[in-house]
Design a protein around this motif. Sequence first.
Motif, mmCIF file in Angstrom:
data_model
loop_
_atom_site.group_PDB
_atom_site.id
_atom_site.type_symbol
_atom_site.label_atom_id
_atom_site.label_comp_id
_atom_site.label_asym_id
_atom_site.label_seq_id
_atom_site.Cartn_x
_atom_site.Cartn_y
_atom_site.Cartn_z
ATOM 1 N N ALA A 46 0.834 -1.203 0.000
ATOM 2 C CA ALA A 46 0.000 0.000 0.000
ATOM 3 C C ALA A 46 0.866 1.250 0.000
ATOM 4 O O ALA A 46 0.550 2.249 -0.661
ATOM 5 N N ASP A 47 1.980 1.205 0.740
ATOM 6 C CA ASP A 47 2.894 2.343 0.747
ATOM 7 C C ASP A 47 3.492 2.571 -0.635
ATOM 8 O O ASP A 47 3.686 3.714 -1.065
ATOM 9 N N ARG A 48 3.779 1.486 -1.339
ATOM 10 C CA ARG A 48 4.347 1.623 -2.681
ATOM 11 C C ARG A 48 3.329 2.226 -3.643
ATOM 12 O O ARG A 48 3.677 3.024 -4.518
ATOM 13 N N VAL A 49 2.058 1.875 -3.458
ATOM 14 C CA VAL A 49 1.021 2.475 -4.313
ATOM 15 C C VAL A 49 0.887 3.958 -4.002
ATOM 16 O O VAL A 49 0.785 4.787 -4.913
ATOM 17 N N ARG A 50 0.906 4.313 -2.730
ATOM 18 C CA ARG A 50 0.822 5.731 -2.366
ATOM 19 C C ARG A 50 1.989 6.512 -2.950
ATOM 20 O O ARG A 50 1.830 7.670 -3.351
ATOM 21 N N ARG B 150 -9.572 11.258 -5.757
ATOM 22 C CA ARG B 150 -9.278 10.667 -4.444
ATOM 23 C C ARG B 150 -10.070 9.381 -4.241
ATOM 24 O O ARG B 150 -9.574 8.423 -3.635
ATOM 25 N N SER C 135 2.516 13.248 -4.037
ATOM 26 C CA SER C 135 1.854 14.286 -3.229
ATOM 27 C C SER C 135 1.001 15.206 -4.091
ATOM 28 O O SER C 135 0.727 16.336 -3.724
ATOM 29 N N ILE D 26 -5.999 1.637 -3.502
ATOM 30 C CA ILE D 26 -5.214 1.277 -2.312
ATOM 31 C C ILE D 26 -5.929 0.196 -1.508
ATOM 32 O O ILE D 26 -5.313 -0.782 -1.066
ATOM 33 N N ASP D 27 -7.233 0.345 -1.325
ATOM 34 C CA ASP D 27 -7.995 -0.590 -0.495
ATOM 35 C C ASP D 27 -8.243 -1.926 -1.186
ATOM 36 O O ASP D 27 -8.487 -2.935 -0.510
ATOM 37 N N PHE E 68 1.266 7.563 -6.377
ATOM 38 C CA PHE E 68 0.364 8.702 -6.445
ATOM 39 C C PHE E 68 1.059 9.995 -6.032
ATOM 40 O O PHE E 68 0.632 11.087 -6.418
ATOM 41 N N ALA F 284 -8.186 6.748 -6.146
ATOM 42 C CA ALA F 284 -6.949 6.389 -5.442
ATOM 43 C C ALA F 284 -7.248 5.534 -4.215
ATOM 44 O O ALA F 284 -6.567 4.525 -3.962
ATOM 45 N N THR F 285 -8.271 5.917 -3.452
ATOM 46 C CA THR F 285 -8.626 5.156 -2.250
ATOM 47 C C THR F 285 -9.056 3.753 -2.607
ATOM 48 O O THR F 285 -8.680 2.781 -1.936
#
Length: 307
Positions: free
Chosen positions: A28-32, A45, A37, A52-53, A35, A48-49
């Motif tokens: 999940a961190d890698r996906v963020r 959003r 900043s 991630i989920d 995306f 994106a959410t």
Amino acid sequence: MASGQQARAQAAAITRGRQEPFGDPAPADRVRALFGSRRLSPGQRRIATYIIDHLTEAAFLSITDLAERVGVSQPSVTRFATSLGYSGFPALREALQPIALSAVAGAQETREQIRRNELQAAVDAEIENLESLRRVLADTDKVLDVGRELARSVPLTVVGLRISVSLAEYFAYAARRIHPDVRLVTRGGSVAYDALLQSREAGGSWVLAYAMPRHANETLAALRAARSTGLRVALITDLTLGPLVEEADVALSAGTGSRLVFDSYSAPGVLSAAVLQAMADADPERTQSRLEGYEQVADQHDFFIAD
């Protein structure tokens, strides 16, 4: 002597407190990180959410399927991808797939290796959904609070329309063992509205609703109808954002498996059982009394095959 069901209810009682989440959230961190900043619009959003989920599913969805699941247009998905610097959604999906595969397999494996057996891949995706749910349930307070409110609502109405009927029926069937008045609504429109209004007039304060993909407009209408009667809404869904969640007083999310031709619901099923356990914990004396009563009736009428 307590029955097996009574013993399980007592032994599984949920205790408050936060534990360290289980599992590595690195995918999940890698996906963020993909995306970055960048400033995203509300619709972006939501996309994106959802990614991630639901990483292990979203990375292999078509642009049409992703747009439908998020509740946006296909051009919105394309604009989201290009805003991140990709030529289009296929390029973004190609960047997401190795991350999704590492989340499923626990190591960097190729898409071809994972997809040699689609059935196993579907199970792997469900395992990831359960791992995500396990991390969410590290903090038990939210589920305990929902269970206490549902236990106090007499009557308690359970709503599940279309594909969500099976989950609602399971919850209602089990909840009737520990709650004095559970009402199930599986039809929308005026039928749902009448049932919700009658529940409120009878003294009910909460409704538990299920919303699994594809999310139906009549489910949204039912939630709004519940709110209009004065009922509060607890929602079990796969979404973390969107109009359905916005209509709920509290939303509990669990991912659905979408690797096969029909979705599967391992994580929502476990989440439902957790809410039932929380309801049992909220009034242990009532739970014990009602379970004993059911066991006596079952024994008298030989409902079950002897062990």
